[in-house]
Design an enzyme around this catalytic site. Structure first.
Site, PDB file in Angstrom:
ATOM      1  N   THR B  55       2.975   8.435 -13.019  1.00  0.00           N
ATOM      2  CA  THR B  55       3.169   8.582 -11.568  1.00  0.00           C
ATOM      3  C   THR B  55       3.964   7.405 -11.012  1.00  0.00           C
ATOM      4  O   THR B  55       4.956   7.583 -10.306  1.00  0.00           O
ATOM      5  CB  THR B  55       1.805   8.706 -10.847  1.00  0.00           C
ATOM      6  OG1 THR B  55       1.081   9.771 -11.445  1.00  0.00           O
ATOM      7  CG2 THR B  55       1.993   9.002  -9.368  1.00  0.00           C
ATOM      8  N   LYS B  83      -9.460 -10.551  -2.768  1.00  0.00           N
ATOM      9  CA  LYS B  83     -10.151 -11.407  -1.791  1.00  0.00           C
ATOM     10  C   LYS B  83     -10.949 -10.574  -0.800  1.00  0.00           C
ATOM     11  O   LYS B  83     -11.473 -11.099   0.175  1.00  0.00           O
ATOM     12  CB  LYS B  83      -9.132 -12.256  -1.037  1.00  0.00           C
ATOM     13  CG  LYS B  83      -8.290 -13.148  -1.913  1.00  0.00           C
ATOM     14  CD  LYS B  83      -7.213 -13.826  -1.068  1.00  0.00           C
ATOM     15  CE  LYS B  83      -6.202 -14.555  -1.926  1.00  0.00           C
ATOM     16  NZ  LYS B  83      -5.024 -14.945  -1.149  1.00  0.00           N
ATOM     17  N   HIS B 141      -4.196  15.087  -6.090  1.00  0.00           N
ATOM     18  CA  HIS B 141      -3.000  14.461  -6.638  1.00  0.00           C
ATOM     19  C   HIS B 141      -1.845  15.436  -6.380  1.00  0.00           C
ATOM     20  O   HIS B 141      -1.367  16.103  -7.298  1.00  0.00           O
ATOM     21  CB  HIS B 141      -3.210  14.216  -8.144  1.00  0.00           C
ATOM     22  CG  HIS B 141      -2.230  13.287  -8.773  1.00  0.00           C
ATOM     23  ND1 HIS B 141      -1.094  12.831  -8.134  1.00  0.00           N
ATOM     24  CD2 HIS B 141      -2.210  12.715 -10.015  1.00  0.00           C
ATOM     25  CE1 HIS B 141      -0.433  12.039  -8.943  1.00  0.00           C
ATOM     26  NE2 HIS B 141      -1.092  11.947 -10.084  1.00  0.00           N
TER      27      HIS B 141
END
Lengths: 157, 315
Positions: B55, B83, B141
């Site tokens: 992809t 983070k 998808h």
């Protein structure tokens, strides 16, 4: 029907109210959940009747709340869990309005998607549920498409 | 519907006419070659929170074939996601850097949320940055489905009327969810082959039923191999299982070998979104009915067509 002016049927064990709302014809066992969803459990005088006799449905739950008048949006939310509910508005001990509830197209913020892997359960994303079927009531998450029956819908809080 | 700046999140957002437009554009690009001036000056960002080979690389190849620039990350290592940055903040940021965002994310619904973020930005007066779903969790998808349909049409000369078996992890496999939705538009017969615990989710089955699709459930490939035009194999995806014991019970359950193809039609084609583990034996690669590498190749023309249409290179 033996309805008194304050929205109470003769012989009922719960006391009448002067001003407020009576939410009637709730499926047995749903009253507490609905009261919590509407935020009625915080401060207001609320009378909850469970498994009361109903000529129409056999058994029913009922909520009476003093000095609180539901909005159309709140009535729509009730419809998700109680499509046959009626909302009676009482003012000065008079029944002034009797509303049928209707299932909303979209419900924002109050429900939790049942799909644990949904973005709304992983990051701070406000939930949005869309009604995909009205009979039976089926609700889908706008984001991940996961469907649940209305009675299985989980609420925030 | 116009494709300019359009989010491509779910295959259900597209009509058959929309899909046929993408296929027509892809065919013309394959026939006439890629115009490197088409998307010159445009930048496509590829935000891949999960591993990907086909992809990501085919999107990148497609963008570059049309002259667009690409920026990307592949895996969250080295990004601010480590983070604790939310998807919202990453999308808000990258929207300043790129003209389109392709996102692959582990959570279901992430692409819809990303599209909503860029739409809200547009409502605040910023440029609309279209979002293309490169796979969101176990959900959908859509661009894989586009290339799957394109491959079916290429190999069989049509899509409508085909009998298609989907095999393997139908519960967690996002490619088969999107594919099932799309086949519902084309009037195909669907055979779903999976162990009971990995069968197609009820909401997909009810969608197919509402479309009147002839769809049957099976537990072995042998039950359907003789009648199908497409055998669409999928990997049992270890990473999608909440419980490893559940994975161990079903791994290796379906494996196609060249010998098993004997009763199949000579025109039947074996497809697979790849990567495979052991569900398609390597000896099938040399059978003329294997089509999965050709299928993977179709990722470039389909994604080039889509990028060109969404970014206004082709109206």
């Amino acid at each position: 029907m033996n309805v008194q002016k304050n929205g109470t049927k003769k012989g009922m064990i719960v006391s009448p109210i002067e001003n407020g709302t009576v939410i009637d014809h709730l499926p047995p066992g749903r009253a507490v959940r609905i009261a919590r969803m509407l935020g009625l459990t915080e401060g207001a005088v609320v009378i909850i009747g469970q498994n009361l006799k109903s000529t129409k449905y056999g058994r029913k739950d009922l909520i009476k709340v003093e000095n609180r008048f539901l909005t159309d949006e709140e009535c729509s939310r009730i419809a998700l869990f109680a499509p046959n509910a009626t909302v009676n508005i009482i003012r000065d001990s008079e029944l002034v309005e009797k509303r049928k509830v209707s299932i909303p197209d979209v419900v924002e913020g109050i429900a939790i998607c049942s799909n644990a892997n949904c973005i709304t359960n992983k990051e701070p994303v406000p939930t949005r549920m869309v009604t995909v079927s009205r009979s039976p009531v089926v609700i889908a998450c706008y984001y991940c498409g996961y469907e649940v029956k209305a009675e299985d819908l989980r609420l925030r809080g | 519907m116009d494709f300019l700046n359009r989010d491509i999140v779910s295959i259900k957002d597209l009509t058959r006419e929309d899909l046929d437009k993408v296929f027509g554009t892809a065919r013309r690009m394959e026939r006439d070659g890629y115009d490197r001036g088409l998307l010159r000056g445009k930048r496509v960002s590829l935000l891949f929170y999960e591993p990907s080979t086909r992809t990501r690389l085919s999107f990148q190849a497609a963008a570059q074939s049309l002259g667009a620039d690409t920026i990307w990350f592949a895996g969250i290592e080295g990004t601010s996601v480590m983070k604790g940055e939310t998807l919202k903040d990453t999308i808000e940021t990258v929207s300043n850097y790129a003209d389109a965002i392709v996102v692959r994310h582990p959570y279901d619904g992430a692409a819809r949320w990303a599209a909503e973020i860029t739409t809200r930005r547009a409502e605040r007066g910023e440029k609309k940055v279209p979002v293309i779903n490169g796979g969101d969790g176990r959900n959908e998808h859509p661009t894989q489905t586009m290339l799957d349909l394109y491959t079916m049409a290429q190999s069989q000369g049509r899509i409508g009327g085909l009998t298609i078996a989907m095999v393997g992890d139908l519960k967690y496999g996002r490619t088969v969810h999107s594919l099932a939705y799309a086949l519902g538009m084309y009037g195909c017969r669907i055979r779903l082959v999976a162990p009971e615990q990995l069968q197609m989710p009820p909401h997909v089955l009810s969608y197919l039923a509402s479309r009147g699709v002839e769809c049957t459930l099976h537990t072995s490939i042998e039950e359907v191999i003789g009648e199908v035009d497409i055998l669409y194999m999928t990997r049992i995806q270890k990473e999608r299982f909440p419980d490893e014991n559940e994975y161990n019970r079903v791994r290796g359950m379906y494996r196609v070998t060249r010998k098993m193809l004997q009763p199949a039609k000579p025109t039947m084609r074996v497809m697979h979104p790849l990567p495979r583990v052991d569900e398609v034996s390597v000896d099938v690669d040399d059978d003329p009915r294997s089509y999965y590498f050709k299928q993977a190749g179709n990722g470039v023309p389909i994604r080039a067509a889509l990028l060109a249409m969404v970014l206004g290179g082709i109206s």
